[in-house]
Design a protein around this motif. Structure first.
Motif, PDB file in Angstrom:
ATOM      1  N   ALA A   1      50.463  35.676  64.031  1.00  0.00           N
ATOM      2  CA  ALA A   1      49.593  35.236  65.124  1.00  0.00           C
ATOM      3  C   ALA A   1      48.950  33.889  64.811  1.00  0.00           C
ATOM      4  CB  ALA A   1      48.506  36.275  65.393  1.00  0.00           C
ATOM      5  N   ASP A   2      48.773  33.086  65.848  1.00  0.00           N
ATOM      6  CA  ASP A   2      48.066  31.822  65.681  1.00  0.00           C
ATOM      7  C   ASP A   2      46.583  32.055  65.421  1.00  0.00           C
ATOM      8  OD1 ASP A   2      50.182  29.683  66.443  1.00  0.00           O
ATOM      9  OD2 ASP A   2      50.333  31.190  68.014  1.00  0.00           O
ATOM     10  N   VAL A   3      46.013  33.023  66.139  1.00  0.00           N
ATOM     11  CA  VAL A   3      44.609  33.400  65.951  1.00  0.00           C
ATOM     12  C   VAL A   3      44.537  34.910  65.823  1.00  0.00           C
ATOM     13  CG1 VAL A   3      42.322  33.485  67.008  1.00  0.00           C
ATOM     14  CG2 VAL A   3      43.684  31.395  67.186  1.00  0.00           C
ATOM     15  N   PHE A   4      43.819  35.373  64.830  1.00  0.00           N
ATOM     16  CA  PHE A   4      43.608  36.806  64.593  1.00  0.00           C
ATOM     17  C   PHE A   4      42.118  37.084  64.646  1.00  0.00           C
ATOM     18  CE2 PHE A   4      43.864  40.297  61.099  1.00  0.00           C
ATOM     19  CZ  PHE A   4      43.800  41.297  62.065  1.00  0.00           C
ATOM     20  N   LEU A   5      41.681  37.699  65.729  1.00  0.00           N
ATOM     21  CA  LEU A   5      40.297  38.151  65.867  1.00  0.00           C
ATOM     22  C   LEU A   5      40.182  39.502  65.174  1.00  0.00           C
ATOM     23  CD1 LEU A   5      39.641  37.415  69.639  1.00  0.00           C
ATOM     24  CD2 LEU A   5      38.194  36.565  67.787  1.00  0.00           C
ATOM     25  N   ALA A   6      39.560  39.519  64.014  1.00  0.00           N
ATOM     26  CA  ALA A   6      39.506  40.738  63.219  1.00  0.00           C
ATOM     27  C   ALA A   6      38.069  41.178  63.015  1.00  0.00           C
ATOM     28  CB  ALA A   6      40.175  40.519  61.862  1.00  0.00           C
ATOM     29  N   GLU A   7      37.803  42.427  63.337  1.00  0.00           N
ATOM     30  CA  GLU A   7      36.461  42.958  63.114  1.00  0.00           C
ATOM     31  C   GLU A   7      36.167  43.056  61.623  1.00  0.00           C
ATOM     32  OE1 GLU A   7      35.431  46.296  61.799  1.00  0.00           O
ATOM     33  OE2 GLU A   7      36.517  47.724  63.061  1.00  0.00           O
ATOM     34  N   ALA A   8      34.899  42.875  61.285  1.00  0.00           N
ATOM     35  CA  ALA A   8      34.457  42.964  59.884  1.00  0.00           C
ATOM     36  C   ALA A   8      33.068  43.601  59.881  1.00  0.00           C
ATOM     37  CB  ALA A   8      34.451  41.599  59.227  1.00  0.00           C
ATOM     38  N   SER A   9      33.035  44.893  60.163  1.00  0.00           N
ATOM     39  CA  SER A   9      31.774  45.594  60.375  1.00  0.00           C
ATOM     40  C   SER A   9      31.141  46.122  59.094  1.00  0.00           C
ATOM     41  CB  SER A   9      31.990  46.779  61.323  1.00  0.00           C
ATOM     42  OG  SER A   9      32.631  46.382  62.504  1.00  0.00           O
ATOM     43  N   PHE A  10      31.963  46.303  58.054  1.00  0.00           N
ATOM     44  CA  PHE A  10      31.506  46.926  56.817  1.00  0.00           C
ATOM     45  C   PHE A  10      31.463  45.917  55.665  1.00  0.00           C
ATOM     46  CE2 PHE A  10      33.154  51.468  57.955  1.00  0.00           C
ATOM     47  CZ  PHE A  10      32.006  51.701  58.686  1.00  0.00           C
TER      48      PHE A  10
END
Length: 253
Positions: free
Chosen positions: A178-187
């Protein structure tokens, strides 16, 4: 394709951002097409700074926790009772049960519920869809409720959105290249975190590394954590371009 971060606060709205919502725009057949990925609590207000909500073509809901879908209630009112007249019905792709859950949230009968404003369609039946120039594919990921990572392609570019998930092979495959990866980082790594719920910054970085993405954007960080921590964790394992999402952030692909 243009990506605008409307809301990126984790689990609940924060002091600087509403909960999860991302606007994608692309030109096609002489006009701008617009889709939303998630519409969490507080997002509808901020969305109006960037676009007329009546001009949205589809909504893509990753899962049915309130911080990812609850502003569908306000959006139902806006599309149904606008002074210019009710907007046309638009598709809302979501996990099974979305129509009934949103009707209950607003105190409506299940039928017709929000059906005049939204055509609810299940990801279970539509794992691959086309909306104007956008090609969307989803994979179920690990979370306490049915949840999906989204891969959106348009104009030769790819955006992957993790939604909420614990580490899993399905997430890496959805983000591959992917060109952009929106990844959650909650922990945070220092905490004793429950399994199959959220990612740490390091785990988001590992997924980005393993998927060979071009740009990792960390998002969904709760306001009780320092965003520097999740970024530092991710940088330990991911050496590519890395950013932290913020409300109003714009990325042109």
């Amino acid at each position: 394709m243009r990506l605008t971060v409307i809301g990126c606060a984790g689990s609940f709205p924060g002091p600087d951002s509403p909960a999860s919502c991302y606007l994608l725009e692309a030109e096609h057949e002489g006009r701008t097409w617009r889709v939303l990925m998630d519409l969490g609590n507080g997002a509808l207000g901020t969305l109006q700074r960037h676009v007329d909500p009546m001009e949205i073509d589809a909504v893509l809901i990753s899962h049915l926790h309130p911080d990812h879908c609850m502003d569908l209630c306000g959006y139902y009112v806006l599309r149904s009772y606008h002074p210019r007249g009710a907007g046309p019905q638009i598709p809302v792709y979501a996990p099974d049960g979305a129509a009934a859950q949103m009707a209950a949230a607003y105190g409506l009968q299940t039928h017709p519920g929000m059906g005049e404003a939204f055509d609810f369609r299940r990801w279970e039946d539509h794992p691959a869809i086309e909306v104007g120039p956008f090609s969307v594919r989803v994979r179920q990921v690990r979370h306490p409720v049915p949840a999906y990572a989204l891969r959106i392609e348009a104009d030769g570019a790819v955006v992957t959105y993790s939604g909420d998930t614990g580490p899993c092979a399905e997430l890496v495959e959805t983000a591959r290249g992917a060109d952009v990866f929106l990844a959650e980082a909650s922990f945070r790594e220092i905490d004793d975190n429950p399994p199959d719920l959220h990612l740490t910054g390091r785990q988001a970085g590992e997924a980005a590394r393993d998927a060979d993405v071009g740009h990792l954007v960390l998002t969904h960080v709760p306001s009780w954590f320092d965003r520097d921590t999740c970024e530092e964790e991710a940088r330990e394992v991911f050496t590519g371009k890395l950013s932290r999402a913020h409300s109003g952030m714009v990325i042109d692909l």
